[in-house]
Design a protein around this motif. Structure first.
Motif, PDB file in Angstrom:
ATOM      1  N   ASP A   1      -1.439   5.087  -3.702  1.00  0.00           N
ATOM      2  CA  ASP A   1      -1.968   4.146  -2.709  1.00  0.00           C
ATOM      3  C   ASP A   1      -1.777   4.614  -1.274  1.00  0.00           C
ATOM      4  OD1 ASP A   1      -2.873   2.405  -4.666  1.00  0.00           O
ATOM      5  OD2 ASP A   1      -0.964   1.338  -4.769  1.00  0.00           O
TER       6      ASP A   1
ATOM      7  N   ASP B   1       1.794   4.009   3.313  1.00  0.00           N
ATOM      8  CA  ASP B   1       1.722   3.530   1.933  1.00  0.00           C
ATOM      9  C   ASP B   1       0.798   2.314   1.854  1.00  0.00           C
ATOM     10  OD1 ASP B   1       3.198   1.317   2.819  1.00  0.00           O
ATOM     11  OD2 ASP B   1       5.073   1.999   1.906  1.00  0.00           O
ATOM     12  N   SER B   2       0.700   1.709   0.669  1.00  0.00           N
ATOM     13  CA  SER B   2      -0.225   0.596   0.449  1.00  0.00           C
ATOM     14  C   SER B   2       0.108  -0.623   1.308  1.00  0.00           C
ATOM     15  CB  SER B   2      -0.242   0.205  -1.028  1.00  0.00           C
ATOM     16  OG  SER B   2       1.054  -0.218  -1.422  1.00  0.00           O
TER      17      SER B   2
ATOM     18  N   THR C   1      -7.997   8.087   2.046  1.00  0.00           N
ATOM     19  CA  THR C   1      -7.149   7.610   0.950  1.00  0.00           C
ATOM     20  C   THR C   1      -6.912   8.757  -0.033  1.00  0.00           C
ATOM     21  OG1 THR C   1      -9.033   6.895  -0.376  1.00  0.00           O
ATOM     22  CG2 THR C   1      -8.062   5.250   1.131  1.00  0.00           C
TER      23      THR C   1
END
Length: 179
Positions: free
Chosen positions: A140, A94-95, A163
């Motif tokens: 994200d 994840d981000s 991404t």
């Protein structure tokens, strides 16, 4: 000490420079922060390793809980490279960099087709790989696909960091090119 080049030395260095320039076009979108572990952030994208191996991630598709990948691999090594599923892994982060998925927790990456169980010198192969129980990507998220050509030299790897934005653009380009 002489600073003049012989014709032979000039040709040798010119050829080396031409090869380096030509090879650089294959590596657009790649980073070499650690030369043993180059990272590519494009799809498709190719990486050349210090192990005399070049690998290109040609495509990636996430559908119905499965991530499928098409990978080209070519070796310049005299000794063949064993082709085993342990050389491949896929993760989703994840981000914040927290792992949401790791293929080894779900049976690893499977090789769907392979003509041979090894990669021989100057005989490129195209592999189709799959990872099961793959999650839907969130905005994200980053997919990390890693290839370690020789498990005994695991300090050398090639990683693609795709991404969700890059993946969505790739899929959109695929669908418009088919129409």
């Amino acid at each position: 000490m002489s600073y003049t080049f012989s014709r032979r030395a000039f040709l040798k260095y010119s050829a080396a420079t031409a090869v380096a320039v030509a090879g650089a076009s294959l590596l657009g979108g790649c980073e070499y922060q650690d030369p043993k572990n180059p990272v590519c952030k494009t799809l498709p994208g190719a990486i050349k390793s210090d192990l005399q191996v070049i690998a290109g991630l040609k495509s990636m598709k996430i559908e119905k809980g499965t991530c499928t990948l098409e990978v080209d691999i070519e070796s310049a090594r005299a000794n063949p490279i064993r082709l085993v599923t342990d050389c491949f892994s896929i993760a989703v982060k994840d981000s914040e960099g927290k792992s949401r998925y790791f293929s080894m927790n779900y049976g690893g990456v499977q090789i769907l087709d392979a003509e041979n169980s090894q990669i021989e010198q100057k005989k490129p192969v195209t592999l189709h790989l799959a990872a099961a129980n793959f999650p839907e990507l969130k905005d994200d998220d980053t997919v990390l696909f890693q290839y370690i050509p020789i498990r005994e030299n695991s300090e050398y790897s090639m990683t693609w960091e795709i991404t969700k934005k890059v993946y969505d653009e790739f899929i959109a380009n695929q669908s418009t090119s088919k129409n």
